[in-house]
Design an enzyme around this catalytic site. Structure first.
Site, PDB file in Angstrom:
ATOM      1  N   GLY A  10      -6.984  -0.264  -3.828  1.00 11.50           N
ATOM      2  CA  GLY A  10      -7.320   0.844  -4.712  1.00 11.50           C
ATOM      3  C   GLY A  10      -6.082   1.469  -5.328  1.00 11.50           C
ATOM      4  CD  GLN A  11      -2.536  -0.797  -3.390  1.00  3.05           C
ATOM      5  OE1 GLN A  11      -3.744  -0.946  -3.493  1.00  3.05           O
ATOM      6  NE2 GLN A  11      -1.808  -1.582  -2.626  1.00  3.05           N
ATOM      7  N   GLY A  12      -3.827  -0.100  -7.012  1.00  6.37           N
ATOM      8  CA  GLY A  12      -3.493  -0.722  -8.288  1.00  6.37           C
ATOM      9  C   GLY A  12      -2.392  -1.757  -8.218  1.00  6.37           C
ATOM     10  NE  ARG A  53       6.773  -3.878   3.321  1.00  5.35           N
ATOM     11  CZ  ARG A  53       6.366  -5.079   2.879  1.00  5.35           C
ATOM     12  NH1 ARG A  53       5.131  -5.237   2.446  1.00  5.35           N
ATOM     13  NH2 ARG A  53       7.191  -6.099   2.879  1.00  5.35           N
ATOM     14  CB  ALA A  77      10.184   0.202  -9.243  1.00  2.00           C
ATOM     15  N   GLY A 102       9.006   3.267  -4.243  1.00  2.00           N
ATOM     16  CA  GLY A 102       7.581   3.336  -3.938  1.00  2.00           C
ATOM     17  C   GLY A 102       7.016   4.702  -4.273  1.00  2.00           C
ATOM     18  CB  VAL A 103       4.811   6.118  -6.182  1.00  2.00           C
ATOM     19  CG1 VAL A 103       3.740   5.105  -6.581  1.00  2.00           C
ATOM     20  CG2 VAL A 103       4.426   7.501  -6.667  1.00  2.00           C
ATOM     21  CD  GLU A 154       3.605   6.140   2.926  1.00  2.00           C
ATOM     22  OE1 GLU A 154       4.636   5.580   2.508  1.00  2.00           O
ATOM     23  OE2 GLU A 154       3.269   6.130   4.105  1.00  2.00           O
TER      24      GLU A 154
END
Ligand code: FAD
Lengths: 286, 792
Positions: free
Chosen positions: B490-492, B532, B729, B731-732, B734
Site C-alpha cells: 500500500g506504500q506504492g 528501507r 533518496a 526513506g519516508v 515512518e
C-alpha cells in the site's frame, strides 16, 4: 452455528404465528447490523431467525396521522428517516442526529425497529425518541399493545418485548407549540465511535420561562434514563445561567453511570453534567 | 523523465475496481480451512488436551496439537531474533491468545465450531504483566531457555540472557556521564510511558500452504518479508530453501504486523500433516492477539547548563516485548541507540532492556520504537525549555545534529536535514510570532476551548546491515520487468521502484513492470520495512538497470566505434552524445546482439550496506547506519477544558527524504504516518484484564476515522540528498510518525500548563490533569510550596 434456520415470511401474521411458541431461541431480524455482531462474537446463537425483509410494504413507512403524530413502521431504515421531509419538519433533532450515526452503509440497512429492540444503551435514537415522548406498538398472535418508551428499556440489552412479540410501529406524538430540542452525542475514543454520553433535551419556552422539560441521558447508563429531578429544577424557571448550572449539578448528582472502556464513573458523571449544561445553553439561545 | 514525477499508482485502478488479487480472496483446489484454539490462561502448563469430540464433528479432518508435532521431524520453534516461538504451544502457554491447537476442516464454519469442542486442562503458573515487575529477580520466568536465531547479521551479536525475563540489554556509553552531570547547572528527570497498541491493517494475516508434486512447500501469504519466510519455514520443515516457495501479492496494509513469520510456519506444518492444501485466515479479533506495538517505560535524566546546552543525558528504556521476543531485541538495540535524541550531547548513557512478560507478543510497528522514544525526549525538551524560560525552538536549534557532528553512537552524521526540518516547522507554524506574542493558549468559545501550538522532531537510523537483490530484464521489444522481493503493501513501492528503473533506462514508466515477490523468481531481500526499500531496493534496481544499460552500450560502442562513455540512452535509443544523428534503437541493439528479434538482456545487482557492529559494552560504532532520516511535526490543537477532549486543528509533517522520486507518494506517506499516530496519541490502547485483552475488536478499539482528521494538514518535503541513495533518496514510510505525540503533548502544555507523561491523552486523562493543576494553583495561592521538579 450453521444449523440456524433462516425464515423469510411474507406477511406479518405469519411472523406472529412463528413467534407464538414463545421460544427465546427464535429471533427476529430486521437490518441485521446488530444481531450479526453479537452472533459473530458468539454471544447469541438462535436456532431460528425470522427475517422481516419481505415485510417492506407492511412495515416500512413514515406518515403523519390526523392528530399530527408521526408514525414510523419498524422496518424503516435509519437512512429513510435521515432524509425524510416529514421527519425534518416534525423531528429535526432526529434527522440531525442520524447524520452522526454509524456510517451511510449501516444507515442504509439498519432499521429503527432494530435500533430500539436491540436494547443497547449506546445508541442514539432511544434518548431522542424517549425525550419526545414516543410510544411503540408491540404485536403478537395474542394481540397488540402500546408502550411508552419510558417503560420499554429494562436493562442491558433487555427490553419489554417478549419472545412471542414484535415491534411494528413507533409513534412520535405531535410536539406542542414552542418546544425546542437538541441532542448531544459525546465520544471519547474516535469521533465516529458510539457515544460515551448522549444527552437529549427538549423543553418549551414561554416568555423565557422553561416548562415541560424532558432530559434523557444515555450511553453512560445501562438504559436511557430520564432525569426527573433535573427537570424539576428547570420547569417554571428562567433558563438562565443559574438554572442551567443548578440543573447540571443535579444531573451530576443523580446520574448513575457504569465504568467501561470509554470512561470511569467519575468522568461519565462529569460528562453528564457538562453536556446537560451544554444542551441547555444551546436551548437557551434558541 | 520518470524521476520526480507524481505518477499515479500503477495498481490504483485495479484496487478501486476490485480486481486486485489478495491472498484473503484466493483459493486452491482441495483446500481445507484452519481455525486456532487459543490459550485462555496467561501462563501455564498444558496438562491435557482432549480433542476427540472435535474430531468427531463431520467435516473436521484433523485437530493438531503441539504433542502431535512430535511425530514429525521438524523444528518446533521459530523467530527472527530468538527462536522462542513454537509452531503450536509445546507443553507451555505464555499469553492469553497463544495458539494451542489447530482444527483443519472442510469449511471455515466447521473449523470454528469444532474449536469449541476441544478441552484443554492447564496447570496455571504465576503470570507477570507489568514490565518493571518482570525485571525483578523473583519474577516468574516466561522462558526457561532461549534459543538464538541466525538469520540476520545484526542480530548475531544479540545473545539472549537466560534465567531472567530481560532477554536483551543494550548499552551505550558515550563520553563521561558523571562528569557531564557535574558540569550541568540543572538536572531534569522524567518518566514517560507508552501503552501497547495494534496495527490493524484492513487485511488480516492470511496464508495458504500447498505441497506440490515435487514435494515442495508453496506458500501464498500476506507478509512483508517473503525471503525471511522462505528461510524460516525451510528451517522449521528441515527443507532446503529451494524446496520452499513463497509468493506475496498486494497486501491490504502491513505496518509491521506482517513481518517475519506470523502464521506461515503453522500453516505450512498443517499442510505437511494433512497432505492437503490449507488456508489460515485470522479474524480481526485474532489480529489483536498476534502482535502489538511495544509498551514502554522510559526514564530520561538530562543535565543542562545555564547557557542552554545539554551536557549529559541518561536514558533508561524498558520495552515490554510480551511472551515472545519477535523483533523486540532489534528494536531495543537499533531504536535504543537513538534514545537520547537528534542532539549533539557530549555525555550519553543509554540502557535499553527488552523484557518478556505474559502479554501478547510485541514487535515492529511503523516507526520501529522510535515514536516511543521521541515522545519522551521531545516532551522533555519542552519541559526544560519552559522551566528555563527558553524558546523551545531555539533550544532545539542550539543542539540539533548537523552535518559532520558526532552522534552518541560515535558515527559522524551526514545528509540529515534536521536544521531544515526545524526551519520548516518554524515558518509553517509561524512559531516565532506565536512564541513571542502568546501569554498562554488563546481562548475561544466563551473561554471553554483553548488553542495552542507545539512541535517535535525525531531521527531514525535505517536498518543496517541489510541486503536487497534485484534483476532487471529487458525483452526484445524493449519492455522491462523488474524482479524484486519488495512487497507493495500500500506504500506504492511498485510505482516508485518502477520509476527508478525507467529513469535509469530512459524509458517511459509504462514500459516497466515490477514483478511481485516470488522466492522462486525474485532475489533475496531482507524485509519490506524500516523505510528501507526505496534506498536499498532502489539502489539494487538502479544498478541492475545500469547493468542492462551497459550491455546495450557495449554493443552500441562497437557499432559506432566510440567509447561507452560517449553514449547516452534516451527515448528508447542509444545516441552518440556528440553526434546525435548516430543512434540505434533498443530493439535493433537486441536484434543485433542475438541476430534475431528475440532474446533478453539481464541485469542484476545485490546491494549490501557497509556496517560496523557496535562495541557490546559501549554501543559505539563508526558506521552503525547507512543513512539517518529525520522528521518533524507541528500541531495546533484546541482543547475543550470542560471535557478534556483534544481536537487537532492543524498538523504539519515535515520529512527529509533525500530526493522525492514520486512527490505525491511521499506526501501520502507523510500524511498516512501522521494520521496513524493521531490515534495512538489520543485514544488507542490495548486494555488487559489479567492478561486478557478486553477491547480486542474494532467496536471497542477505535482507530482514527475521517472525522478525526485535522481540519487542516500540510506535508512538507525537505530534500537533503544522500550520496549513496538512488538519485539521493532516503526513506519516508515512518518519517512522519516520530513527532506527533510529543507535539500534541507540548501544545497541551502550552494551552493549559498541564504536562501529561502517559499516553494516550484521552479526554479523561486530560481533564484529570486540568483539575489537578487547578487544585495546585489554588493551593499555591494560599501559600503552600509547590515542589520544583527537576531542580538540582
Ligand atoms: C459499525 C457500526 C456502528 C454503529 N454506530 C452507531 C451509532 O453511532 N449510533 C447508533 O445509534 N447506533 C449505531 N450502530 C447501531 C445500529 O444503529 C444498530 O445496529 C441498528 O440500528 C440495529 O438495527 P437492525 O435493523 O440492523 O437490527 P437487527 O440487527 O436486525 O436487530 C437487532 C435486535 O433487535 C431485534 N429486532 C429487530 N427488529 C425487531 C422487531 N421489529 N421487533 C422485535 N425485535 C426486533 C433482533 O432480534 C435483535 O435482537 C452502529 C452499528 C454498527 C454495526
Amino acid at each position: 452455528m450453521g444449523d440456524t434456520l433462516w425464515l423469510e415470511p411474507e406477511k406479518l401474521s405469519e411472523v406472529k404465528d412463528i413467534l407464538s411458541s414463545g421460544d427465546p431461541e427464535i429471533r427476529v431480524v430486521s437490518g441485521g447490523t446488530a444481531l450479526s455482531l453479537i452472533m459473530k462474537q458468539g454471544m447469541f446463537d438462535p436456532n431460528k431467525i425470522v427475517s422481516l425483509k419481505k415485510l417492506q410494504s407492511e412495515l416500512r413507512y413514515i406518515t403523519s396521522d390526523k392528530a399530527g403524530n408521526v408514525r414510523i413502521g419498524s422496518m424503516t431504515t435509519l437512512r429513510d428517516l435521515e432524509v425524510d421531509a416529514l421527519i425534518k419538519e416534525k423531528a429535526p433533532v432526529l434527522s440531525e442526529a442520524l447524520t452522526h450515526v454509524a456510517n451511510p452503509r449501516i444507515r442504509y440497512v439498519a432499521s429503527i425497529g432494530g435500533n430500539l429492540s436491540h436494547g443497547d444503551a449506546h445508541l442514539d435514537m432511544p434518548p431522542i425518541l424517549m425525550a419526545m415522548g414516543a410510544e411503540v406498538k408491540i404485536e403478537s398472535a395474542k394481540g397488540d399493545r402500546w408502550l411508552d418508551l419510558k417503560e420499554f428499556f429494562k436493562g442491558y440489552y433487555e427490553t419489554a418485548i417478549e419472545p412471542d412479540e414484535i415491534l411494528t410501529e413507533i409513534m412520535i406524538p405531535k410536539q406542542a407549540e414552542g418546544i425546542v430540542g437538541t441532542y448531544i452525542k459525546y465520544t471519547t475514543l474516535s469521533n465516529d465511535d458510539w457515544p460515551t454520553v448522549g444527552v437529549a433535551a427538549f423543553l418549551k419556552k414561554t416568555d423565557g420561562i422553561a416548562g415541560d422539560s424532558r432530559i434523557v441521558i444515555s450511553a453512560a447508563t445501562d438504559i436511557p434514563t430520564q432525569l426527573f429531578d433535573v427537570q424539576h429544577i428547570i420547569d417554571g424557571n428562567q433558563l438562565d445561567k443559574t438554572t442551567i448550572q443548578k440543573a447540571a449539578e443535579k444531573a451530576f448528582e443523580v446520574a448513575e453511570p457504569l465504568e467501561d472502556l470509554r470512561g470511569s464513573v467519575w468522568y461519565k458523571k462529569e460528562m453528564v453534567k457538562v453536556h446537560v449544561r451544554k444542551a441547555l445553553e444551546q436551548l437557551a439561545k434558541e | 523523465m520518470a524521476l520526480g514525477q507524481s505518477i499515479s499508482r500503477v495498481e490504483s485502478k485495479s484496487k478501486v475496481t476490485g480486481q486486485t488479487d489478495y491472498v484473503m480472496n484466493m483459493t486452491v483446489p482441495g483446500m481445507l480451512h484452519v481455525k486456532i484454539l487459543r490459550s485462555t490462561v496467561p501462563h501455564g502448563i498444558i496438562k491435557s488436551i482432549d480433542k476427540s469430540d472435535a474430531e468427531e464433528i463431520p467435516g473436521v479432518v484433523k485437530v493438531v496439537t503441539g504433542e502431535d508435532l512430535k511425530d514429525f521431524d521438524i523444528n518446533y520453534y521459530y523467530g527472527p531474533a530468538f527462536r522462542d516461538q513454537p509452531v503450536l504451544a509445546m507443553d507451555k502457554v505464555r499469553y492469553v491468545g497463544d495458539p494451542v491447537a489447530a482444527v483443519i476442516a472442510e469449511s471455515v464454519e466447521i473449523a470454528a465450531e469444532a474449536v469449541n469442542y476441544i478441552d484443554v486442562e492447564y496447570e496455571e503458573m504465576e503470570p507477570v504483566f507489568d514490565v518493571l515487575d518482570s525485571m525483578k529477580e523473583d519474577a516468574p520466568i516466561v522462558h526457561d531457555k532461549v534459543r538464538p536465531a541466525g538469520s540476520f547479521a545484526d542480530l548475531k551479536s544479540l545473545l539472549p540472557q537466560s534465567g531472567s525475563n530481560v532477554c536483551l540489554h543494550y548499552k551505550l556509553r558515550h563520553g563521561d556521564i558523571d562528569k557531564g552531570f557535574e558540569e550541568a547547572d540543572h538536572i531534569f528527570e522524567d518518566t514517560f510511558t507508552t501503552p501497547a497498541a495494534v496495527h490493524l491493517p484492513m487485511e488480516q494475516h492470511v496464508a495458504i500452504a500447498q505441497i506440490d508434486s515435487e514435494e515442495r512447500m508453496n506458500l501464498w501469504t500476506a507478509n512483508q518479508s517473503p525471503s525471511f519466510v522462505r528461510s524460516e519455514v525451510a528451517h522449521v520443515l528441515k527443507y532446503p530453501e529451494n524446496k520452499v516457495r513463497v509468493k506475496v501479492p498486494y497486501l491490504g496494509g502491513g505496518f509491521g504486523t506482517k513481518l517475519y513469520v506470523k502464521i506461515e510456519a503453522l500453516t505450512a506444518v498443517l499442510a505437511l500433516i494433512v497432505k492437503q492444501p490449507v488456508k489460515l485466515a485470522l479474524t480481526m479479533e485474532e489480529v489483536f492477539l498476534t502482535l502489538t506495538k511495544h509498551a514502554t517505560v522510559f526514564t530520561m535524566k538530562t543535565g543542562v547548563t545555564n547557557d542552554g546546552k545539554i551536557v549529559a543525558r541518561k536514558c533508561n528504556v524498558v520495552w515490554d516485548t510480551g511472551s515472545y521476543a519477535d523483533i523486540g531485541p532489534r528494536i531495543t538495540q537499533k531504536s535504543g541507540f537513538t534514545a537520547a535524541g537528534p542532539y549533539d550531547i557530549p555525555n550519553v548513557h543509554i540502557d535499553s532492556y527488552c523484557v518478556y512478560t505474559n502479554n501478547a507478543p510485541a514487535g515492529a510497528f511503523r516507526g520501529f520504537g522510535v515514536p516511543q522514544l521521541v515522545w519522551a525526549y521531545e516532551s522533555q525538551m519542552d519541559i526544560i525549555a519552559s522551566k528555563m524560560g527558553w524558546d523551545p525552538l531555539e533550544f532545539r536549534k542550539a543542539q540539533v545534529l548537523t552535518e559532520g557532528k558526532e552522534h552518541a553512537t560515535g558515527q559522524i552524521i551526514h545528509s540529515v536535514g534536521l536544521d531544515k526540518v526545524l526551519d520548516k516547522l518554524d515558518t509553517s507554524l509561524e512559531w516565532k510570532d506565536y512564541h513571542t506574542n502568546r501569554t498562554n493558549g488563546s481562548v475561544t468559545q466563551e473561554g471553554r476551548k483553548i488553542r495552542a501550538k507545539g512541535m517535535a522532531i525525531g531521527l531514525k537510523a535505517v536498518l543496517t546491515p541489510s541486503i536487497s537483490g534485484a534483476i532487471v530484464t529487458m525483452f526484445a521489444d524493449g519492455s522491462v520487468s523488474v524482479y524484486s522481493s519488495t512487497v507493495d503493501m500500500g506504500q506504492g513501492s511498485d510505482t516508485i521502484l518502477g520509476q527508478i528503473a525507467a529513469e535509469e533506462l530512459g524509458l517511459p514508466r509504462e514500459k516497466v513492470r515490477v514483478v511481485h515477490p516470488d522466492t522462486d523468481v525474485t532475489p533475496y531481500d531482507t524485509i519490506t520495512a524500516a523505510s528501507r526499500s526505496t534506498f536499498y531496493m532502489g539502489n539494487a534496481i538502479q544498478k541492475a538497470a545500469e547493468d542492462v544499460k551497459n550491455q546495450l552500450f557495449e554493443f552500441a560502442s562497437e557499432h559506432f566505434q566510440v567509447n561507452s562513455d560517449a553514449l547516452t540512452l534516451q527515448d528508447e535509443q542509444v545516441y552518440v552524445i556528440d553526434d546525435p544523428a548516430k543512434s540505434i534503437t533498443i530493439k535493433d541493439i537486441i536484434k543485433g546482439i542475438y541476430k534475431m528479434p528475440a532474446g533478453s538482456i539481464i541485469g542484476k545487482y545485490v546491494f549490501e550496506s557497509h556496517y560496523e557492529s557496535p562495541d557490546p559494552e559501549t554501543g559505539q560504532s563508526k558506521d552503525i547506519a547507512i543513512f539517518w532520516f529525520p522528521g518533524g511535526t507541528g500541531v495546533e490543537i484546541e482543547v475543550d477544558i470542560d471535557t478534556g477532549k483534544i481536537d487537532i486543528v492543524n498538523m504539519v509533517s515535515v520529512g527529509d527524504v533525500g530526493k522525492a522520486i514520486n512527490p505525491f507518494n511521499v506526501h501520502q506517506q507523510l500524511y498516512g504516518a501522521a494520521v496513524m499516530q493521531i490515534g495512538q496519541a489520543l485514544f488507542e490502547e490495548c486494555k488487559y484484564d489479567h492478561g486478557q485483552m478486553i477491547n480486542s475488536s474494532m467496536s471497542d478499539y477505535k482507530v482514527p476515522s475521517f472525522k478525526d482528521l485535522p481540519d487542516h494538514s500540510d506535508t512538507i518535503i525537505v530534500e537533503e540528498p544522500h550520496p549513496e541513495g538512488p538519485f539521493g533518496a532516503k526513506g519516508v514510510g515512518e518519517t512522519a510518525s516520530f513527532g506527533v505525540q510529543p507535539a500534541i503533548a507540548n501544545a497541551l502544555y502550552n494551552a493549559l500548563g498541564v504536562r501529561i507523561k502517559d499516553m494516550p491523552f484521552t479526554p479523561e486523562r486530560v481533564l484529570r490533569a486540568i483539575k489537578e493543576s487547578e487544585k495546585e494553583q489554588e493551593s499555591s495561592l494560599v501559600g503552600s510550596t509547590v515542589e520544583i521538579k527537576g531542580e538540582k
